[in-house]
Design a protein around this motif. Sequence first.
Motif, PDB file in Angstrom:
ATOM      1  N   SER A 165     -20.664  71.645  -8.501  1.00  0.00           N
ATOM      2  CA  SER A 165     -20.150  72.325  -7.307  1.00  0.00           C
ATOM      3  C   SER A 165     -21.165  73.234  -6.631  1.00  0.00           C
ATOM      4  N   ASP A 166     -21.930  73.992  -7.428  1.00  0.00           N
ATOM      5  CA  ASP A 166     -22.840  74.975  -6.829  1.00  0.00           C
ATOM      6  C   ASP A 166     -24.108  74.351  -6.268  1.00  0.00           C
ATOM      7  N   LYS A 167     -24.252  73.030  -6.388  1.00  0.00           N
ATOM      8  CA  LYS A 167     -25.443  72.358  -5.854  1.00  0.00           C
ATOM      9  C   LYS A 167     -25.162  71.637  -4.533  1.00  0.00           C
ATOM     10  N   ILE A 168     -23.920  71.699  -4.057  1.00  0.00           N
ATOM     11  CA  ILE A 168     -23.504  70.900  -2.889  1.00  0.00           C
ATOM     12  C   ILE A 168     -23.769  71.639  -1.584  1.00  0.00           C
ATOM     13  N   THR A 169     -24.328  70.921  -0.621  1.00  0.00           N
ATOM     14  CA  THR A 169     -24.426  71.387   0.753  1.00  0.00           C
ATOM     15  C   THR A 169     -23.817  70.312   1.651  1.00  0.00           C
ATOM     16  N   VAL A 170     -22.901  70.685   2.512  1.00  0.00           N
ATOM     17  CA  VAL A 170     -22.304  69.725   3.438  1.00  0.00           C
ATOM     18  C   VAL A 170     -23.190  69.619   4.681  1.00  0.00           C
ATOM     19  N   ILE A 171     -23.742  68.445   4.904  1.00  0.00           N
ATOM     20  CA  ILE A 171     -24.512  68.156   6.114  1.00  0.00           C
ATOM     21  C   ILE A 171     -23.947  66.862   6.700  1.00  0.00           C
ATOM     22  N   ARG A 172     -23.176  67.014   7.749  1.00  0.00           N
ATOM     23  CA  ARG A 172     -22.503  65.872   8.350  1.00  0.00           C
ATOM     24  C   ARG A 172     -23.503  64.965   9.079  1.00  0.00           C
ATOM     25  N   HIS A 173     -23.037  63.809   9.471  1.00  0.00           N
ATOM     26  CA  HIS A 173     -23.866  62.912  10.265  1.00  0.00           C
ATOM     27  C   HIS A 173     -24.195  63.563  11.600  1.00  0.00           C
ATOM     28  N   GLY A 174     -25.284  63.116  12.193  1.00  0.00           N
ATOM     29  CA  GLY A 174     -25.662  63.620  13.499  1.00  0.00           C
ATOM     30  C   GLY A 174     -25.029  62.833  14.627  1.00  0.00           C
ATOM     31  N   TRP A 175     -25.376  63.227  15.821  1.00  0.00           N
ATOM     32  CA  TRP A 175     -24.836  62.593  17.024  1.00  0.00           C
ATOM     33  C   TRP A 175     -25.991  62.111  17.883  1.00  0.00           C
ATOM     34  N   SER A 176     -25.906  60.902  18.372  1.00  0.00           N
ATOM     35  CA  SER A 176     -26.912  60.396  19.304  1.00  0.00           C
ATOM     36  C   SER A 176     -26.264  59.377  20.220  1.00  0.00           C
ATOM     37  N   GLU A 177     -26.737  59.326  21.432  1.00  0.00           N
ATOM     38  CA  GLU A 177     -26.191  58.381  22.394  1.00  0.00           C
ATOM     39  C   GLU A 177     -26.589  56.959  22.024  1.00  0.00           C
ATOM     40  N   LEU A 178     -25.654  56.032  22.184  1.00  0.00           N
ATOM     41  CA  LEU A 178     -25.995  54.627  22.053  1.00  0.00           C
ATOM     42  C   LEU A 178     -26.804  54.215  23.281  1.00  0.00           C
ATOM     43  N   PRO A 179     -27.591  53.140  23.183  1.00  0.00           N
ATOM     44  CA  PRO A 179     -28.409  52.727  24.327  1.00  0.00           C
ATOM     45  C   PRO A 179     -27.562  52.190  25.478  1.00  0.00           C
ATOM     46  N   VAL A 180     -28.233  51.848  26.569  1.00  0.00           N
ATOM     47  CA  VAL A 180     -27.548  51.299  27.742  1.00  0.00           C
ATOM     48  C   VAL A 180     -26.778  50.045  27.330  1.00  0.00           C
ATOM     49  N   PRO A 181     -25.493  49.960  27.673  1.00  0.00           N
ATOM     50  CA  PRO A 181     -24.690  48.798  27.263  1.00  0.00           C
ATOM     51  C   PRO A 181     -25.222  47.486  27.831  1.00  0.00           C
ATOM     52  N   LEU A 182     -25.275  46.481  26.977  1.00  0.00           N
ATOM     53  CA  LEU A 182     -25.635  45.129  27.390  1.00  0.00           C
ATOM     54  C   LEU A 182     -24.519  44.185  26.956  1.00  0.00           C
ATOM     55  N   PRO A 183     -23.960  43.397  27.871  1.00  0.00           N
ATOM     56  CA  PRO A 183     -22.833  42.528  27.515  1.00  0.00           C
ATOM     57  C   PRO A 183     -23.249  41.411  26.575  1.00  0.00           C
ATOM     58  N   PRO A 184     -22.355  40.984  25.699  1.00  0.00           N
ATOM     59  CA  PRO A 184     -22.647  39.868  24.793  1.00  0.00           C
ATOM     60  C   PRO A 184     -22.524  38.546  25.535  1.00  0.00           C
ATOM     61  N   LEU A 185     -22.971  37.472  24.899  1.00  0.00           N
ATOM     62  CA  LEU A 185     -22.759  36.150  25.469  1.00  0.00           C
ATOM     63  C   LEU A 185     -21.257  35.880  25.576  1.00  0.00           C
ATOM     64  N   GLY A 186     -20.850  35.283  26.655  1.00  0.00           N
ATOM     65  CA  GLY A 186     -19.432  34.999  26.855  1.00  0.00           C
ATOM     66  C   GLY A 186     -18.607  36.229  27.138  1.00  0.00           C
ATOM     67  N   TRP A 187     -19.266  37.270  27.704  1.00  0.00           N
ATOM     68  CA  TRP A 187     -18.586  38.544  27.925  1.00  0.00           C
ATOM     69  C   TRP A 187     -17.405  38.437  28.869  1.00  0.00           C
ATOM     70  N   GLU A 188     -17.363  37.386  29.694  1.00  0.00           N
ATOM     71  CA  GLU A 188     -16.295  37.281  30.688  1.00  0.00           C
ATOM     72  C   GLU A 188     -14.911  37.270  30.050  1.00  0.00           C
ATOM     73  N   LYS A 189     -14.808  36.666  28.863  1.00  0.00           N
ATOM     74  CA  LYS A 189     -13.483  36.574  28.229  1.00  0.00           C
ATOM     75  C   LYS A 189     -12.968  37.935  27.792  1.00  0.00           C
ATOM     76  N   TYR A 190     -13.892  38.888  27.546  1.00  0.00           N
ATOM     77  CA  TYR A 190     -13.465  40.227  27.152  1.00  0.00           C
ATOM     78  C   TYR A 190     -13.020  41.048  28.360  1.00  0.00           C
ATOM     79  N   VAL A 191     -13.528  40.702  29.523  1.00  0.00           N
ATOM     80  CA  VAL A 191     -13.166  41.432  30.732  1.00  0.00           C
ATOM     81  C   VAL A 191     -11.841  40.933  31.289  1.00  0.00           C
ATOM     82  N   ASP A 192     -11.594  39.637  31.120  1.00  0.00           N
ATOM     83  CA  ASP A 192     -10.358  39.050  31.655  1.00  0.00           C
ATOM     84  C   ASP A 192      -9.123  39.620  30.974  1.00  0.00           C
TER      85      ASP A 192
END
Length: 364
Positions: A165-192
């Motif tokens: 217990s006395d050795k624990i330090t809580v360090i949560r995950h960080g935050w970073s922006e994902l890159p510019v979105p790029l649509p997958p192949l066949g993206w039209e079906k997800y938009v419809d």
Amino acid sequence: MTPSTKQRIAIDVRPLSRPRSGIRRYLESVLVHLLEKSETEWLLYSDAPFHSEILEHYSIPVRIAGKGRCSRLMWHWQVYRWLQIDKPDVYWTPRHHLPLWMPKSIRKVVTTHDLVWLTHPGTMQFSGRWAEKILTGRSLKQAQAILAVSQATADDIQKYYPDASDKITVIRHGWSELPVPLPPLGWEKYVDEPFFLSVGTIEPRKNYSTLIQAYEKYLQYGGDARLVIIGNKGWDWKQFSKQLNSSPATAKIEFVENCGDSTLAWFYSNACAFEMISLAEGYGLPVIEAMEYGLPLILSDLKVLHEHGPTDVSWVNPLDIDEIATALLNVSCKQEKKFSPIKKSQPESWYYISERIYNILNYS
């Protein structure tokens, strides 16, 4: 410390040789900033070859145990030999386990993401469960510092390993922006058609079996949005694939593998809601990403997910199919999303998280 003017820190980078996972993303996000510390001499150890764009700009020694399953079996002995040769001052593993043999003079730091093998043993393979049983307690006992990625994980360590217990330090995950979105192949079906999104490796603790059953009920109740599941094929893949192919809803469910960050950003940008109905989580990074994109959330009522402070959320019992189906039905896929509902300071940036980790590694 060694006679060198620089402190030497060795890092277990085995996650870089594995398929993309939460632990690998954690390590990559921290390494980007740690390796900028030119006042420290870095040593990287792996049991298998890997490629990482992070290392292209640095001349850092990387030791590889070899290729194939034998290299993984010989990992512990190989690391012991490397440590004797390299004589690092500190050894950090970002994935739970220290090597079986280590010189006593080395400062040992362990990141613990979860104790699923104790809290939900039925969601793990027998071999993985036994590896955890042999190595986890031993590693926590030997470590001079333990990094827990959430308060929930820290609480579990204190419960099952009170002497640590006395050795624990809580360090949560960080935050970073994902890159510019790029649509997958066949993206039209997800938009419809509008779609729900779930992200995570195909393994029992992610509880996809229940999600598929709940989604089937959602369609029976009159819902019409698609379901997109993004993740790597984990050890539950055969059962998942069998259930998916036999499901009456199979035509409305899409599984996406090997999804890059740009494509992942596109799915977050276009989904109408995000679900994570896991039985257990150490942190739940996709929840943070979904919050960044302003998605309504349907989440398991787990302590660790409450730590993220979500607001537009339906908490569900991960074993209650009807409750999950109703939550899906209550989501309006026509409402306008509110982007960036979280502040960049909550959670902290990966740079700040890496600074905190470095301070612990550099502690003497």
